[in-house]
Design a protein around this motif. Structure first.
Motif, PDB file in Angstrom:
ATOM      1  N   LYS A  88       0.823  -1.208   0.000  1.00  0.00           N
ATOM      2  CA  LYS A  88       0.000   0.000   0.000  1.00  0.00           C
ATOM      3  C   LYS A  88       0.861   1.264   0.000  1.00  0.00           C
ATOM      4  CE  LYS A  88      -1.956  -1.179   3.886  1.00  0.00           C
ATOM      5  NZ  LYS A  88      -1.200  -2.420   4.154  1.00  0.00           N
ATOM      6  N   THR A  89       1.846   1.296   0.891  1.00  0.00           N
ATOM      7  CA  THR A  89       2.682   2.492   1.005  1.00  0.00           C
ATOM      8  C   THR A  89       3.532   2.688  -0.241  1.00  0.00           C
ATOM      9  OG1 THR A  89       2.753   2.266   3.399  1.00  0.00           O
ATOM     10  CG2 THR A  89       4.499   3.569   2.401  1.00  0.00           C
ATOM     11  N   VAL A  90       4.169   1.617  -0.707  1.00  0.00           N
ATOM     12  CA  VAL A  90       5.092   1.771  -1.827  1.00  0.00           C
ATOM     13  C   VAL A  90       4.333   2.156  -3.109  1.00  0.00           C
ATOM     14  CG1 VAL A  90       5.259  -0.674  -2.554  1.00  0.00           C
ATOM     15  CG2 VAL A  90       7.208   0.824  -2.813  1.00  0.00           C
TER      16      VAL A  90
ATOM     17  N   LEU B 212      -2.583  10.108   3.676  1.00  0.00           N
ATOM     18  CA  LEU B 212      -2.555   9.855   5.127  1.00  0.00           C
ATOM     19  C   LEU B 212      -2.371   8.358   5.345  1.00  0.00           C
ATOM     20  CD1 LEU B 212      -5.481  12.212   6.246  1.00  0.00           C
ATOM     21  CD2 LEU B 212      -3.025  12.633   6.483  1.00  0.00           C
ATOM     22  N   ASP B 213      -1.107   7.955   5.539  1.00  0.00           N
ATOM     23  CA  ASP B 213      -0.797   6.537   5.713  1.00  0.00           C
ATOM     24  C   ASP B 213      -1.061   6.155   7.168  1.00  0.00           C
ATOM     25  OD1 ASP B 213       0.051   3.998   5.194  1.00  0.00           O
ATOM     26  OD2 ASP B 213       2.023   4.557   4.417  1.00  0.00           O
ATOM     27  N   GLU B 214      -1.547   4.941   7.381  1.00  0.00           N
ATOM     28  CA  GLU B 214      -1.914   4.465   8.725  1.00  0.00           C
ATOM     29  C   GLU B 214      -2.907   5.441   9.356  1.00  0.00           C
ATOM     30  OE1 GLU B 214       0.989   2.323  10.703  1.00  0.00           O
ATOM     31  OE2 GLU B 214       2.310   2.202   8.982  1.00  0.00           O
ATOM     32  N   ILE B 215      -3.890   5.810   8.580  1.00  0.00           N
ATOM     33  CA  ILE B 215      -4.884   6.834   8.961  1.00  0.00           C
ATOM     34  C   ILE B 215      -5.669   6.409  10.209  1.00  0.00           C
ATOM     35  CG2 ILE B 215      -6.646   5.913   7.379  1.00  0.00           C
ATOM     36  CD1 ILE B 215      -7.468   8.765   6.728  1.00  0.00           C
TER      37      ILE B 215
ATOM     38  N   ALA C 295       5.114  -8.979   1.810  1.00  0.00           N
ATOM     39  CA  ALA C 295       6.331  -8.762   1.003  1.00  0.00           C
ATOM     40  C   ALA C 295       7.475  -8.237   1.862  1.00  0.00           C
ATOM     41  CB  ALA C 295       6.036  -7.781  -0.128  1.00  0.00           C
ATOM     42  N   ARG C 296       7.127  -7.500   2.934  1.00  0.00           N
ATOM     43  CA  ARG C 296       8.184  -6.973   3.803  1.00  0.00           C
ATOM     44  C   ARG C 296       8.943  -8.129   4.462  1.00  0.00           C
ATOM     45  NH1 ARG C 296       5.284  -4.055   6.967  1.00  0.00           N
ATOM     46  NH2 ARG C 296       5.404  -2.153   5.742  1.00  0.00           N
ATOM     47  N   LYS C 297       8.169  -9.140   4.914  1.00  0.00           N
ATOM     48  CA  LYS C 297       8.803 -10.301   5.565  1.00  0.00           C
ATOM     49  C   LYS C 297       9.687 -11.037   4.575  1.00  0.00           C
ATOM     50  CE  LYS C 297       6.378 -11.434   9.647  1.00  0.00           C
ATOM     51  NZ  LYS C 297       5.033 -11.823  10.009  1.00  0.00           N
TER      52      LYS C 297
HETATM   53 MG    MG Z   1       2.496   0.967   4.901  1.00  0.00          MG
END
Ligand code: MG
Ligand code: ATP
Length: 460
Positions: free
Chosen positions: A70-72, A199-202, A303-305
């Motif tokens: 989501k962030t990327v 607004l990430d992690e809103i 994907a981070r893991k």
């Molecule tokens: Mg994120």
């Protein structure tokens, strides 16, 4: 030269045989392409593209579990949109400045001077005009985890909008909220642009400071003259909008998108892609990548893991001076990541809770995989008195054990022995020796070498 210096210089000399470019596996790195997010990127771009034609795009909510991109994706789109907008703006300005016929230039200049009621049509008006023909798009990314009050979010957005000089910046605290509101409005309007706020992690923001700020932001276009605001909200929680005022809900959720977790094949493609840039080709096996992808796919398709596992495996291989990243390092990396994660949780525990965990782990490393509440309480009391701490009673220790259970560090289960009554069986879920070592390096250092008496006969 001693061994340490030798090791360091060996690595420097070789320049490492695994990593070609370490940056590529860092969190801050934004790759140019994001495999298996093409459809999501298209869908969001289709909504945002109206901003390039001067319209205000609908607000968007993006949902998805952790590590689903989501962030990327948002950052990539933000970068692309801003670049495109600058390109259009520059091209328009260039058209005005490049009019090489002096005659034509004069006619146009005079026409614009009359139209805009100015004496001279010069560079400044050229810029103004370009802004009228194409309102620039400006993007502001806010991670609400780090900025969680209405005041801070509003001032940050305003301050990041333009490179104002220091005196012009809104202070990070101290103004009444009405004053902040009117100064933010001024800044928004004077930027004369289409402002896209991510607004990430809103959900964090609403959790900590209510939904007033979202109400303000979703209404702000009614008060702005020259600028317009559009919002992208990002959340892990699919039900996030349910907690909001109905007016905010319908505005913020005008468009909604869900990012699904990646499966093993998709994660493999993502890792493959990153690996090409990150590693020397001869340093890595395809099977290693598939293995990392399969492990991460089992853990929620994060994907981070998957990237973490690959990076830590490569770091361990490099530390070993190995020319190749083999499966063995993936196993070691899995263990290291788990220990690091647990250590981080353990570090934040209050002293008494640490001591209860320590007592359970001491039993584990002496070969008792399972123990009972009674045994934990006794071991705990023994250690607490060694540390000259207040010795908590049974009920309090049980409460702390429940806390540890909630954190996933231990597991407690009630077992019934029929007419012989019931007992609570306690089992540690974390690697005993590593965590005990960490605790010995901290507040529990005095307990090093002190073993509790093993008074117990019960076996499970
Ligand atoms: Mg994120
Ligand atoms: N399709 C993809 N291609 C390449 N890298 C990806 C892809 N999706 C995610 N990543 C990488 O995986 C990591 C996690 O992605 P990201 O931070 O976007 O997840 P998220 O959905 O925002 O998670 P969270 O909810 O925990 O914030 C980042 O390093 C990101 O670069």
């Amino acid at each position: 030269m001693d061994k340490l210096a030798n090791d360091i210089f060996d690595i420097l000399e070789l320049g490492g045989r695994i990593f070609k470019n370490r940056e590529v596996l860092r969190y801050s790195y934004i790759p140019d392409t994001l495999p298996h997010r093409e459809r999501e990127i298209q869908n969001i771009a289709r909504i945002l593209i109206t901003s390039l034609a001067g319209h205000t795009p609908s607000n968007i909510m993006i949902y998805g579990m952790t590590g689903t991109g989501k962030t990327v994706v948002s950052k990539l789109l933000m970068k692309a949109l801003q670049e495109k907008s600058e390109m259009i703006n520059n091209s328009i300005q260039k058209i005005f400045f490049d009019l090489d016929s002096e005659f034509l230039g004069d006619i146009i200049s005079n026409a614009f001077s009359a139209l805009f009621n100015v004496v001279d049509f010069d560079e400044m008006y050229g810029k103004e005009l370009a802004n009228i023909l194409h309102k620039p798009v400006k993007c502001v990314y806010i991670n609400c985890q780090q900025m969680d009050t209405q005041y801070r979010v509003m001032t940050q957005i305003a301050n990041r909008l333009a490179p104002f000089n220091e005196d012009d910046r809104l202070p990070v605290s101290g103004l009444p909220i009405d004053e902040v509101h009117s100064r933010v409005l001024d800044k928004f309007d004077s930027s004369n642009s289409l402002i896209l706020i991510i607004l990430d992690e809103i959900d964090r923001l609403v959790y900590k400071s209510g939904d007033d700020i979202l109400y303000t932001l979703t209404r702000i276009n009614e008060e702005l003259q020259r600028s317009k605001v559009s919002i992208i909200g990002i959340s892990n929680n699919l039900n996030f909008l349910d907690y909001l005022d109905s007016r905010v809900r319908s505005s913020l959720g005008a468009e909604e998108l869900v990012f699904d977790p990646y499966n093993a094949n998709q994660l493999r493609d993502i890792l493959d892609h990153r690996s090409e840039e990150a590693f020397y080709s001869e340093a890595i096996d395809h099977e290693v990548i598939s293995h990392c992808a399969a492990i991460a796919a089992q853990e929620n398709g994060d994907a981070r893991k998957a990237l973490d596992l690959l990076r830590v495996s490569a770091e361990l291989a490099e530390r070993d001076h190995s020319p190749r990243l083999s499966e063995m390092y993936v196993k070691q990396a899995q263990k290291k990541i788990e220990t690091d994660r647990v250590s981080q949780v353990v570090r934040t525990l209050p002293l008494q809770t640490k001591l209860v965990l320590y007592s359970i782990l001491q039993q584990k490393i002496s070969g008792r995989m399972k123990t009972t509440t009674k045994e934990v309480v006794e071991t705990y009391s023994f250690y607490a008195s060694k540390l000259d701490l207040t010795v908590l009673g049974r009920r309090q220790v049980v409460n702390l054990m429940n806390e540890l259970d909630k954190l996933g560090l231990i597991q407690t289960k009630v077992i019934s022995f029929g007419r012989h009554g019931r007992t609570t069986v306690v089992e540690a879920n974390v690697p005993g020796a590593d965590i005990i070592n960490n605790l010995h390096n901290g507040l529990l250092s005095k307990l090093k070498g002190i073993k509790p008496r093993m008074l117990y006969s019960t076996t499970f």
